[in-house]
Design a protein around this motif. Structure first.
Motif, PDB file in Angstrom:
ATOM      1  N   CYS A  86       0.837  -1.200   0.000  1.00 33.85           N
ATOM      2  CA  CYS A  86       0.000   0.000   0.000  1.00 33.85           C
ATOM      3  C   CYS A  86       0.865   1.241   0.000  1.00 33.85           C
ATOM      4  CB  CYS A  86      -0.901   0.019   1.230  1.00 33.85           C
ATOM      5  SG  CYS A  86      -1.871  -1.470   1.386  1.00 33.85           S
ATOM      6  N   TYR A  87       2.124   1.023  -0.247  1.00 38.09           N
ATOM      7  CA  TYR A  87       3.074   2.134  -0.181  1.00 38.09           C
ATOM      8  C   TYR A  87       3.288   2.765  -1.554  1.00 38.09           C
ATOM      9  CZ  TYR A  87       7.749   4.215   0.134  1.00 38.09           C
ATOM     10  OH  TYR A  87       8.818   5.047   0.052  1.00 38.09           O
ATOM     11  N   SER A  88       3.352   1.929  -2.556  1.00 40.90           N
ATOM     12  CA  SER A  88       3.758   2.451  -3.862  1.00 40.90           C
ATOM     13  C   SER A  88       2.725   3.392  -4.470  1.00 40.90           C
ATOM     14  CB  SER A  88       4.005   1.299  -4.825  1.00 40.90           C
ATOM     15  OG  SER A  88       4.762   0.317  -4.201  1.00 40.90           O
ATOM     16  N   ASP A  89       1.488   3.008  -4.391  1.00 37.54           N
ATOM     17  CA  ASP A  89       0.499   3.821  -5.099  1.00 37.54           C
ATOM     18  C   ASP A  89      -0.844   3.785  -4.384  1.00 37.54           C
ATOM     19  OD1 ASP A  89      -0.826   3.872  -8.497  1.00 37.54           O
ATOM     20  OD2 ASP A  89      -0.616   5.424  -6.955  1.00 37.54           O
ATOM     21  N   PRO A  90      -0.929   4.372  -3.212  1.00 35.25           N
ATOM     22  CA  PRO A  90      -2.174   4.241  -2.458  1.00 35.25           C
ATOM     23  C   PRO A  90      -3.347   4.987  -3.072  1.00 35.25           C
ATOM     24  CG  PRO A  90      -0.643   5.664  -1.314  1.00 35.25           C
ATOM     25  CD  PRO A  90       0.098   5.086  -2.454  1.00 35.25           C
ATOM     26  N   LEU A  91      -3.069   6.052  -3.784  1.00 34.36           N
ATOM     27  CA  LEU A  91      -4.191   6.850  -4.285  1.00 34.36           C
ATOM     28  C   LEU A  91      -4.481   6.585  -5.748  1.00 34.36           C
ATOM     29  CD1 LEU A  91      -3.240  10.141  -2.469  1.00 34.36           C
ATOM     30  CD2 LEU A  91      -5.096   8.597  -1.916  1.00 34.36           C
ATOM     31  N   ALA A  92      -3.870   5.564  -6.278  1.00 38.23           N
ATOM     32  CA  ALA A  92      -4.119   5.178  -7.679  1.00 38.23           C
ATOM     33  C   ALA A  92      -3.815   6.325  -8.628  1.00 38.23           C
ATOM     34  CB  ALA A  92      -5.555   4.690  -7.847  1.00 38.23           C
ATOM     35  N   TRP A  93      -2.672   6.958  -8.450  1.00 37.48           N
ATOM     36  CA  TRP A  93      -2.288   8.043  -9.347  1.00 37.48           C
ATOM     37  C   TRP A  93      -1.736   7.572 -10.670  1.00 37.48           C
ATOM     38  CZ3 TRP A  93       0.482  11.765  -5.411  1.00 37.48           C
ATOM     39  CH2 TRP A  93      -0.487  12.484  -4.736  1.00 37.48           C
ATOM     40  N   LYS A  94      -1.144   6.389 -10.597  1.00 38.87           N
ATOM     41  CA  LYS A  94      -0.566   5.907 -11.848  1.00 38.87           C
ATOM     42  C   LYS A  94      -1.680   5.316 -12.681  1.00 38.87           C
ATOM     43  CE  LYS A  94       3.874   5.134  -9.805  1.00 38.87           C
ATOM     44  NZ  LYS A  94       4.624   4.190  -8.998  1.00 38.87           N
ATOM     45  N   PRO A  95      -1.885   5.882 -13.817  1.00 33.48           N
ATOM     46  CA  PRO A  95      -3.082   5.508 -14.564  1.00 33.48           C
ATOM     47  C   PRO A  95      -3.081   4.063 -15.042  1.00 33.48           C
ATOM     48  CG  PRO A  95      -1.699   6.946 -15.873  1.00 33.48           C
ATOM     49  CD  PRO A  95      -1.088   6.904 -14.522  1.00 33.48           C
ATOM     50  N   ASN A  96      -1.911   3.613 -15.479  1.00 36.49           N
ATOM     51  CA  ASN A  96      -1.908   2.234 -15.962  1.00 36.49           C
ATOM     52  C   ASN A  96      -1.605   1.317 -14.802  1.00 36.49           C
ATOM     53  OD1 ASN A  96      -1.983   3.564 -18.446  1.00 36.49           O
ATOM     54  ND2 ASN A  96       0.245   3.701 -18.429  1.00 36.49           N
ATOM     55  N   HIS A  97      -2.003   0.107 -14.995  1.00 36.16           N
ATOM     56  CA  HIS A  97      -1.577  -0.869 -14.010  1.00 36.16           C
ATOM     57  C   HIS A  97      -0.086  -1.087 -14.165  1.00 36.16           C
ATOM     58  CE1 HIS A  97      -5.247  -1.918 -12.150  1.00 36.16           C
ATOM     59  NE2 HIS A  97      -5.857  -2.116 -13.286  1.00 36.16           N
ATOM     60  N   HIS A  98       0.481  -1.493 -13.110  1.00 33.13           N
ATOM     61  CA  HIS A  98       1.894  -1.845 -13.183  1.00 33.13           C
ATOM     62  C   HIS A  98       2.128  -2.877 -14.266  1.00 33.13           C
ATOM     63  CE1 HIS A  98       4.347   0.141 -10.356  1.00 33.13           C
ATOM     64  NE2 HIS A  98       3.607  -0.143  -9.320  1.00 33.13           N
ATOM     65  N   PRO A  99       3.235  -2.742 -14.934  1.00 32.33           N
ATOM     66  CA  PRO A  99       3.572  -3.856 -15.843  1.00 32.33           C
ATOM     67  C   PRO A  99       3.794  -5.107 -15.009  1.00 32.33           C
ATOM     68  CG  PRO A  99       5.413  -2.330 -15.629  1.00 32.33           C
ATOM     69  CD  PRO A  99       4.248  -1.680 -14.974  1.00 32.33           C
ATOM     70  N   PRO A 100       3.565  -6.196 -15.572  1.00 32.48           N
ATOM     71  CA  PRO A 100       3.739  -7.433 -14.779  1.00 32.48           C
ATOM     72  C   PRO A 100       5.139  -7.465 -14.180  1.00 32.48           C
ATOM     73  CG  PRO A 100       3.392  -7.931 -17.112  1.00 32.48           C
ATOM     74  CD  PRO A 100       3.113  -6.500 -16.936  1.00 32.48           C
ATOM     75  N   PRO A 101       5.234  -7.872 -12.955  1.00 28.04           N
ATOM     76  CA  PRO A 101       6.506  -7.769 -12.245  1.00 28.04           C
ATOM     77  C   PRO A 101       7.600  -8.565 -12.950  1.00 28.04           C
ATOM     78  CG  PRO A 101       4.955  -9.152 -11.047  1.00 28.04           C
ATOM     79  CD  PRO A 101       4.211  -8.526 -12.163  1.00 28.04           C
ATOM     80  N   PRO A 102       8.753  -7.973 -12.976  1.00 28.82           N
ATOM     81  CA  PRO A 102       9.873  -8.689 -13.603  1.00 28.82           C
ATOM     82  C   PRO A 102      10.167  -9.978 -12.839  1.00 28.82           C
ATOM     83  CG  PRO A 102      10.638  -6.696 -12.502  1.00 28.82           C
ATOM     84  CD  PRO A 102       9.160  -6.654 -12.466  1.00 28.82           C
ATOM     85  N   SER A 103      10.824 -10.837 -13.489  1.00 26.83           N
ATOM     86  CA  SER A 103      10.924 -12.175 -12.925  1.00 26.83           C
ATOM     87  C   SER A 103      11.715 -12.198 -11.634  1.00 26.83           C
ATOM     88  CB  SER A 103      11.553 -13.117 -13.944  1.00 26.83           C
ATOM     89  OG  SER A 103      12.774 -12.539 -14.364  1.00 26.83           O
ATOM     90  N   HIS A 104      12.608 -11.236 -11.464  1.00 26.14           N
ATOM     91  CA  HIS A 104      13.427 -11.350 -10.260  1.00 26.14           C
ATOM     92  C   HIS A 104      12.716 -10.809  -9.026  1.00 26.14           C
ATOM     93  CE1 HIS A 104      14.420  -7.196 -11.511  1.00 26.14           C
ATOM     94  NE2 HIS A 104      14.414  -6.985 -10.216  1.00 26.14           N
ATOM     95  N   SER A 105      11.675 -10.055  -9.251  1.00 24.84           N
ATOM     96  CA  SER A 105      11.001  -9.545  -8.050  1.00 24.84           C
ATOM     97  C   SER A 105      10.118 -10.633  -7.472  1.00 24.84           C
ATOM     98  CB  SER A 105      10.186  -8.299  -8.366  1.00 24.84           C
ATOM     99  OG  SER A 105       8.853  -8.651  -8.636  1.00 24.84           O
ATOM    100  N   PRO A 106      10.052 -10.688  -6.214  1.00 24.67           N
ATOM    101  CA  PRO A 106       9.339 -11.805  -5.586  1.00 24.67           C
ATOM    102  C   PRO A 106       7.844 -11.772  -5.892  1.00 24.67           C
ATOM    103  CG  PRO A 106       9.955 -10.162  -3.972  1.00 24.67           C
ATOM    104  CD  PRO A 106      10.593  -9.753  -5.243  1.00 24.67           C
ATOM    105  N   GLN A 107       7.280 -12.923  -5.897  1.00 28.76           N
ATOM    106  CA  GLN A 107       5.857 -12.990  -6.215  1.00 28.76           C
ATOM    107  C   GLN A 107       4.979 -12.745  -5.012  1.00 28.76           C
ATOM    108  OE1 GLN A 107       6.772 -16.725  -7.336  1.00 28.76           O
ATOM    109  NE2 GLN A 107       6.508 -16.466  -9.540  1.00 28.76           N
TER     110      GLN A 107
END
Lengths: 370, 381
Positions: A86-107
């Motif tokens: 809930c830290y990165s984008d709590p107010l939904a400012w980024k219009p697009n959804h995040h791109p699917p997480p890169p493979s190295h980031s944890p699921q």
């Protein structure tokens, strides 16, 4: 001991039929570097995860990014933790959804943007909890980085309802959260204390000096201590309805937190809680019976027997029968046994003069047998 | 003073400051009108009707029980669930007497609270009690004790056997370990409402109005007494929590509703979650105000100060006692009592007593005495 109690209680979860235990960790400005409570928060997180394979944590991160938390924990625990971002984008400012997480980031990080809608929030947490449950962790603890942040997005009753629903849910075994007491009204803080079973707060070891008065210089140097130590107060609500109060010292060294107990703390609760009490002068039934059985060294025991006094010269009964006769010296041996004497000792009472009626030196009403 | 059934009731002296002994209130014309009173209701001092609170000790302290047509408020302690004990006994007493009960609680399933209600203790020694009381009455005839000293004799010189009989029915001892029988719980006149998801109190208000109107639908004179029990009215998780003034107007309307009918309302609320001024307003709206306090566990100071500390559950403090038809205030001998479980099953209230001072540590009496006087607690009696 306080830490042990907390960890044990959070780990054990609730008995069937009870709500889950909840710890409210309070943070306040006087305890410097508000990060102290955060340090305790992190410490609890790591100790919970490291206590066994059964425990898993769903962490709702408002205050720090999820990667920060992941970096705190050793990789072995990455499987037992799920993060709600809930830290990165709590107010939904980024219009697009995040791109699917890169493979190295944890699921195990889930992004949440719609924080106004608390039912959705609740369902996301529960979804993550079910996830963990499916993986074989029986006990899922929910940790909320900061309820203060939640209160920015949703009104107080709904946040409290969310927490209560989490406590009631069978998948959640315990929960704990952090709250900043200075940013809210006292009634908000007391509402959170109302729904929690354990309340922990940090206080500075050395109080801030009163700048209006003199003697500042002496206390400023001792303020240094506040940076490494703090007083940790814990209030536990026990099942028997009583409150356990604990006060310990917290040492923060090189990023790690240590608790040590302070023996000299006395509670002044008693004086504020009860009025002046008096001794109980009523007798219980047993005490009354015991009192009735005591043999008293009086002439009349009140039980109808007429006991004679050892007169030394003459006895009562004999004097009544024969008022004029005088017996000198020893009476018969039987007369000596009277109730003036106990089994062990003897009381010899010699009257001063013959003319005195028996008992004339005592109140004549003494023998009244009512 | 206790009088026989048929005699004219002597007026209780208006200067009787203590209401501790039950002998000081005479059931006015008890035998003649007892049949017309609804079950569980008793006429007490000044012609006021009482219902039992479910705890005989509390009835005695309050001078007969909860006044019908009054609102009783219990201030909860956030740390301990003792207010639930009071609520449970109150509701069980109502169900046992066949009175209508309305319960509102801040949970999703308030009906489940009914499963925790205690059942009354079966009286085995009823005969023995009657025998003792008639003995006492004989003795009393021979020895006339001035009325002002009667209170020192405790409950022994209390009511005569006729009254004692009725007293057993009026207020029962509850066994907290045994739940109430299911068939009693399934009766028509028990309603449960949840207040958790409500955004305002209008629904609860309507429920109370219909509940009370159902009471008076029955035969005019004999209308059954009703009990309204609301748990944690201002619980923070309820949707209406921030609406302070709405909650106050709800209580005012509840008071008006209850005053025009044969009902008693018991409301518990956690005073700590309200702001000070609003909390004071709530307290002023109560006719009878009680509060429960939690006690610290394993507190050596308290253990030294009080007898029976180990068995205590918590404290009950009586702030206000309702009065009806009288200008004389109720001044209690003691206003703080300890809650204890007798034989682990029934709830008793005891006065606080100081523990005997050990001879070796003779200092403790002086220090504890000076401590309690110097701190000047607000709970002085």
């Amino acid at each position: 001991m306080a830490e042990g109690l907390i960890v044990r209680s959070l780990r054990d979860g609730s008995l069937p039929g009870e709500h889950a235990p909840a710890l409210c960790l309070e943070d306040s400005l006087p305890s410097p570097l508000a990060s102290h409570s955060h340090a305790v928060f992190r410490h609890l997180l790591t100790s919970l995860l490291s206590t066994g394979t059964g425990t898993a944590v769903v962490l709702v991160a408002f205050h720090r990014s999820p990667s920060f938390y992941l970096s705190l924990l050793s990789p072995t625990f990455h499987n037992s933790i799920r993060l709600l971002d809930c830290y990165s984008d709590p107010l939904a400012w980024k219009p697009n959804h995040h791109p699917p997480p890169p493979s190295h980031s944890p699921q195990n990080i889930t992004l949440l943007t719609n924080l106004n809608h608390l039912p959705h929030f609740l369902s996301s947490i529960l979804h993550l909890a079910k996830d963990l449950g499916a993986q074989g962790h029986e006990r899922v603890t929910v940790a909320i980085d900061s309820v203060t942040h939640m209160l920015r997005h949703a009104p107080l009753p709904s946040v409290l309802q969310l927490l209560t629903n989490l406590r009631c849910h069978e998948k959640i075994s315990s929960l704990f959260w952090l709250i900043h007491t200075d940013l809210h009204e006292p009634k908000v803080i007391s509402s959170f204390e109302y729904i929690s079973t354990m309340i922990a707060s940090l206080q500075p070891i050395v109080q801030l000096p009163d700048y209006a008065n003199a003697n500042i210089s002496a206390s400023i140097t001792s303020l240094e201590e506040n940076y490494s130590k703090a007083k940790f107060n814990l209030r536990l609500k026990r099942r028997n309805g009583r409150v356990k109060l604990l006060c310990e010292e917290l040492l923060i060294e090189q990023g790690s937190v240590k608790f040590s107990s302070v023996p000299s703390v006395s509670s002044v609760v008693a004086q504020n809680l009860i009025p002046k009490v008096q001794f109980n002068i009523q007798l219980s039934d047993k005490e009354r019976m015991d009192r009735a059985n005591v043999v008293l060294p009086f002439e009349h025991q009140g039980n109808g027997q007429n006991i004679e006094i050892y007169d030394g010269r003459r006895s009562l009964s004999e004097s009544q029968n024969d008022p004029s006769s005088i017996k000198i010296g020893g009476l018969s041996e039987q007369k000596r046994s009277n109730n003036n004497k106990s089994e062990k000792g003897e009381i010899h009472y010699i009257r001063d003069s013959d003319d005195e009626q028996p008992d004339s030196d005592e109140d004549p009403d003494d023998d009244l047998d009512i | 003073m206790a009088t026989g059934g048929g005699q004219q009731a002597r007026p209780t002296r208006p200067s009787s400051f203590s209401r501790v002994s039950s002998s000081s209130f005479s059931p006015a014309s008890s035998s003649s009108t007892s049949t017309s009173l609804p079950p569980g209701v008793r006429i007490g001092a000044n012609g006021a009707a009482f219902v039992s609170s479910g705890i005989p000790d509390l009835d005695r302290i309050l001078g007969g029980g909860f006044l019908v047509r009054s609102v009783v408020m219990v201030m909860e302690d956030a740390d301990a669930p003792h207010h639930l004990l009071l609520l449970r006994n109150f509701m069980s007493q109502g169900i046992v007497h066949g009175q209508s009960v309305l319960f509102a609680g801040p949970t999703k399933e308030p009906r489940s609270f009914l499963g925790t209600l205690p059942s009354p203790v079966v009286q085995k020694e009823g005969l023995k009690i009657k025998h003792d009381v008639s003995d006492v009455q004989d003795k009393e005839k021979g020895l006339r004790i001035a009325w002002q000293y009667k209170k020192y004799f405790g409950e022994l010189t209390a009511v005569d056997s006729h009254n004692r009989d009725k007293k057993q029915e009026y207020s029962s001892d509850f066994d907290l370990r045994k739940p109430l029988e299911r068939q009693l719980l399934n009766s028509q006149n028990i309603e449960c409402i949840s207040t958790q998801d409500a955004f305002d109190l209008s629904k609860l208000q309507n429920h109370c109005l219909t509940f009370v109107s159902k009471l008076s639908l029955k035969d005019g004179i004999n209308s059954n007494a009703g009990r309204i029990a609301i748990q944690s009215l201002c619980a923070p998780q309820c949707g209406y929590f921030e609406k302070d003034w709405d909650m106050l107007s709800f209580i005012r309307s509840l008071r008006a509703t209850v005053q025009s009918s044969n009902a008693v309302a018991v409301i518990t609320f956690p005073a700590s979650v309200l702001s000070n001024s609003i909390s004071k307003r709530w307290q002023h709206l109560a006719d009878t105000l009680l509060s429960v306090r939690a006690i610290p566990d394993e507190d050596k100071d308290l253990a030294k100060l009080l007898t029976g500390y180990q068995d205590m559950l918590g404290f009950l403090h009586v702030h206000k006692v309702a009065q009806f038809n009288s200008q004389v205030p109720v001044i209690l001998d003691a206003s703080t009592y300890s809650l204890k479980l007798q034989k682990r099953k029934s709830l008793v209230l005891e006065r606080l007593n100081q523990a005997p001072v050990e001879g070796s540590s003779g200092v403790s009496y002086a220090t504890s005495g000076s401590c309690s006087s110097s701190k000047g607690s607000l709970l002085d009696f």
